[in-house]
Design an enzyme around this catalytic site. Sequence first.
Site, short mmCIF file in Angstrom:
data_model
loop_
_atom_site.label_atom_id
_atom_site.label_comp_id
_atom_site.label_asym_id
_atom_site.label_seq_id
_atom_site.Cartn_x
_atom_site.Cartn_y
_atom_site.Cartn_z
N ASN A 37 -2.89 -63.66 -66.38
CA ASN A 37 -3.67 -64.84 -66.71
C ASN A 37 -3.57 -65.21 -68.19
OD1 ASN A 37 -5.42 -66.93 -66.25
ND2 ASN A 37 -7.23 -65.66 -65.88
N HIS A 122 -18.91 -63.09 -56.00
CA HIS A 122 -19.53 -63.44 -57.28
C HIS A 122 -20.68 -64.41 -57.10
CE1 HIS A 122 -15.39 -62.74 -59.43
NE2 HIS A 122 -15.86 -61.65 -58.85
N ARG A 147 -21.82 -59.50 -57.04
CA ARG A 147 -21.84 -59.34 -58.50
C ARG A 147 -22.67 -60.46 -59.10
NH1 ARG A 147 -16.85 -60.50 -62.60
NH2 ARG A 147 -17.74 -62.59 -62.41
N TYR A 159 -19.68 -65.50 -70.20
CA TYR A 159 -18.66 -65.03 -69.25
C TYR A 159 -19.21 -65.04 -67.82
CZ TYR A 159 -16.22 -62.08 -66.11
OH TYR A 159 -15.61 -61.64 -64.98
N ASP A 212 -20.94 -57.21 -64.50
CA ASP A 212 -19.75 -57.04 -65.36
C ASP A 212 -20.15 -57.36 -66.80
OD1 ASP A 212 -17.25 -57.01 -66.51
OD2 ASP A 212 -16.30 -58.26 -64.98
N HIS A 214 -18.04 -57.05 -69.28
CA HIS A 214 -16.81 -57.61 -69.85
C HIS A 214 -16.50 -57.11 -71.26
CE1 HIS A 214 -13.77 -60.95 -69.25
NE2 HIS A 214 -13.89 -60.40 -68.05
N GLU A 238 -19.91 -52.72 -64.82
CA GLU A 238 -18.46 -52.76 -65.04
C GLU A 238 -18.11 -53.03 -66.50
OE1 GLU A 238 -16.60 -55.76 -62.65
OE2 GLU A 238 -14.75 -55.70 -63.81
N GLU A 264 -9.80 -52.93 -65.26
CA GLU A 264 -8.98 -54.09 -64.85
C GLU A 264 -7.90 -54.41 -65.88
OE1 GLU A 264 -12.24 -56.87 -64.52
OE2 GLU A 264 -11.58 -57.92 -66.32
N ARG A 285 -10.65 -49.67 -61.51
CA ARG A 285 -10.66 -51.11 -61.22
C ARG A 285 -9.29 -51.78 -61.30
NH1 ARG A 285 -12.76 -54.58 -59.42
NH2 ARG A 285 -13.38 -56.06 -61.01
N HIS A 314 -9.27 -54.76 -58.59
CA HIS A 314 -9.59 -56.03 -59.24
C HIS A 314 -9.09 -57.19 -58.37
CE1 HIS A 314 -8.92 -58.60 -63.13
NE2 HIS A 314 -10.17 -58.70 -62.74
N ASP A 318 -7.44 -64.95 -60.28
CA ASP A 318 -6.14 -64.94 -60.95
C ASP A 318 -5.19 -63.85 -60.44
OD1 ASP A 318 -8.48 -64.05 -62.87
OD2 ASP A 318 -6.79 -62.82 -63.51
N GLU A 341 -12.93 -56.36 -54.71
CA GLU A 341 -13.43 -57.64 -55.21
C GLU A 341 -12.65 -58.76 -54.51
OE1 GLU A 341 -12.46 -58.37 -59.32
OE2 GLU A 341 -14.13 -59.75 -59.60
N TRP A 404 -13.92 -60.54 -75.62
CA TRP A 404 -14.16 -61.43 -74.50
C TRP A 404 -14.00 -60.62 -73.21
CZ3 TRP A 404 -11.71 -63.42 -70.09
CH2 TRP A 404 -12.44 -64.44 -69.44
C1 GCO Z 1 -13.41 -59.48 -62.83
C2 GCO Z 1 -12.78 -59.87 -64.12
C3 GCO Z 1 -12.16 -61.23 -64.19
C4 GCO Z 1 -11.38 -61.39 -65.50
C5 GCO Z 1 -10.15 -62.20 -65.29
C6 GCO Z 1 -9.34 -62.39 -66.55
O1 GCO Z 1 -14.12 -58.49 -62.84
O2 GCO Z 1 -13.13 -60.15 -61.84
O3 GCO Z 1 -13.56 -59.51 -65.21
O4 GCO Z 1 -13.07 -62.25 -63.98
O5 GCO Z 1 -12.17 -61.97 -66.49
O6 GCO Z 1 -9.38 -61.58 -64.32
O7 GCO Z 1 -8.12 -63.00 -66.23
MG MG Z 2 -14.29 -57.52 -64.62
#
Ligand code: GCO
Ligand code: MG
Length: 404
Positions: A37, A122, A147, A159, A212, A214, A238, A264, A285, A314, A318, A341, A404
């Site tokens: 991504n 989600h 989630r 996020y 998450d 992040h 997460e 991830e 993940r 994961h 994307d 997921e 991020w």
């Molecule tokens: C998740 C992830 C995604 C990522 C994304 C970045 O747990 O699904 O955190 O949302 O942010 O895959 O490209």
């Molecule tokens: Mg994640």
Amino acid sequence: MKIVDAKVVVTSPGRNFVTLKITTDEGVTGLGDATLNGRELAVAAYLRDHVAPLLVGIDPHRVEDTWQSLYRGAYWRRGPVTMAAIAAVDVALWDIKAKAAGLPLYQLLGGASRERVGTYGHADGRDLPELFDAIRSRLAEGYPAIRIQSGIPGLKTVYGVHSSPDHAEAELHQQARPVVEDWDTAAYLRHIPTVFEAVRNEFGPELPLLHDAHHRLTPAQAAQLGKDLEPYRLFWLEDCTPAENQEALRLVRRHTTTPLAIGEVFNTVYDYQTLITEQLIDYVRSAVTHFGGVSPLRKLFDFAAQYQIKSAIHGPEDISPVGMAAAVHLDLAVHNFGIQEYAGYTPLTHEVFRHAFTFTDGHLHPGEAPGIGVELNEELAAAHPYEAAYLPVNRLRDGSVHDW
Ligand code: GCO
Ligand code: MG
């Protein structure tokens, strides 16, 4: 059998996907996902310029040998671009092998260990009413686990939270310049436990809830959040700290029993070594697409199983349906499966990638088509070419960049 062609298709049926298609002299073809991504074209070039020429002429049944030669032979090991490219080759070769055998891939991985694959979806909202609506929608779709991501008072964009529920689909089209999100860790740490308290009060104690972070917290902040969330019995927290520093999880683990999931952005087993051998996490993940394919991910899961750690592949929007299909075959086969997921896809994406995997009552099944069970509609893919797109960046109130 010999490989006669390896071609890279970049398409954007709502967001960018990179697909490798390998063709053999017997007409059997295989697909692999190489989507990274925001950096899609780097992997496309790696495959097209440096990998495809090496594949022509080799026996596609030599999956392990091809993996090892691409990993070791490049000399420059690891990294997301390299490992996404190798993943696409690995999955395409497994696809060919399983098609040649006339079997769905999961059968070559030892057969089914379960009837179906449990998922989480989600739910997000800028405030509690919006979040509750989103949770109700996921429950209506059958998701057995959810989630939760929430807006934070005082922050404009956070996020995982869409700017409005109606815009969720449009926002899948990412921006040609990175969107700037804002962040305040103290505000987040104050607010999130109140969100989980409200969700538990509304939806009861049984619904499995995930969250998450992040990569945004220090070890001490993550430990505090884990402790504050203990009363709400999360399925997991997460990516609580930036993933590069495995030792950071020691402190988090010492202070909280909230289960931890991570990985991830990892691309080899070495990213997990301390985390697994010291049992600092509960779920791994990594995606098939970013970890070098089915071959190494299977090895990771077997390694993790020795430490009672489970799989949790994961599966955001994307990961293309090709990467998702490969994941669901693995999920069905491995004993230490935890959860998958599944964020779903736009209708157009389902048309570009016609797939045998199904999503029913919140559970996935890979289907019985030989191979991974995905066909690429190349004409439709060509009608939706690459669109420049970036992930957001995240800045603190003083303007400095944050994770991020
Ligand atoms: C998740 C992830 C995604 C990522 C994304 C970045 O747990 O699904 O955190 O949302 O942010 O895959 O490209
Ligand atoms: Mg994640």
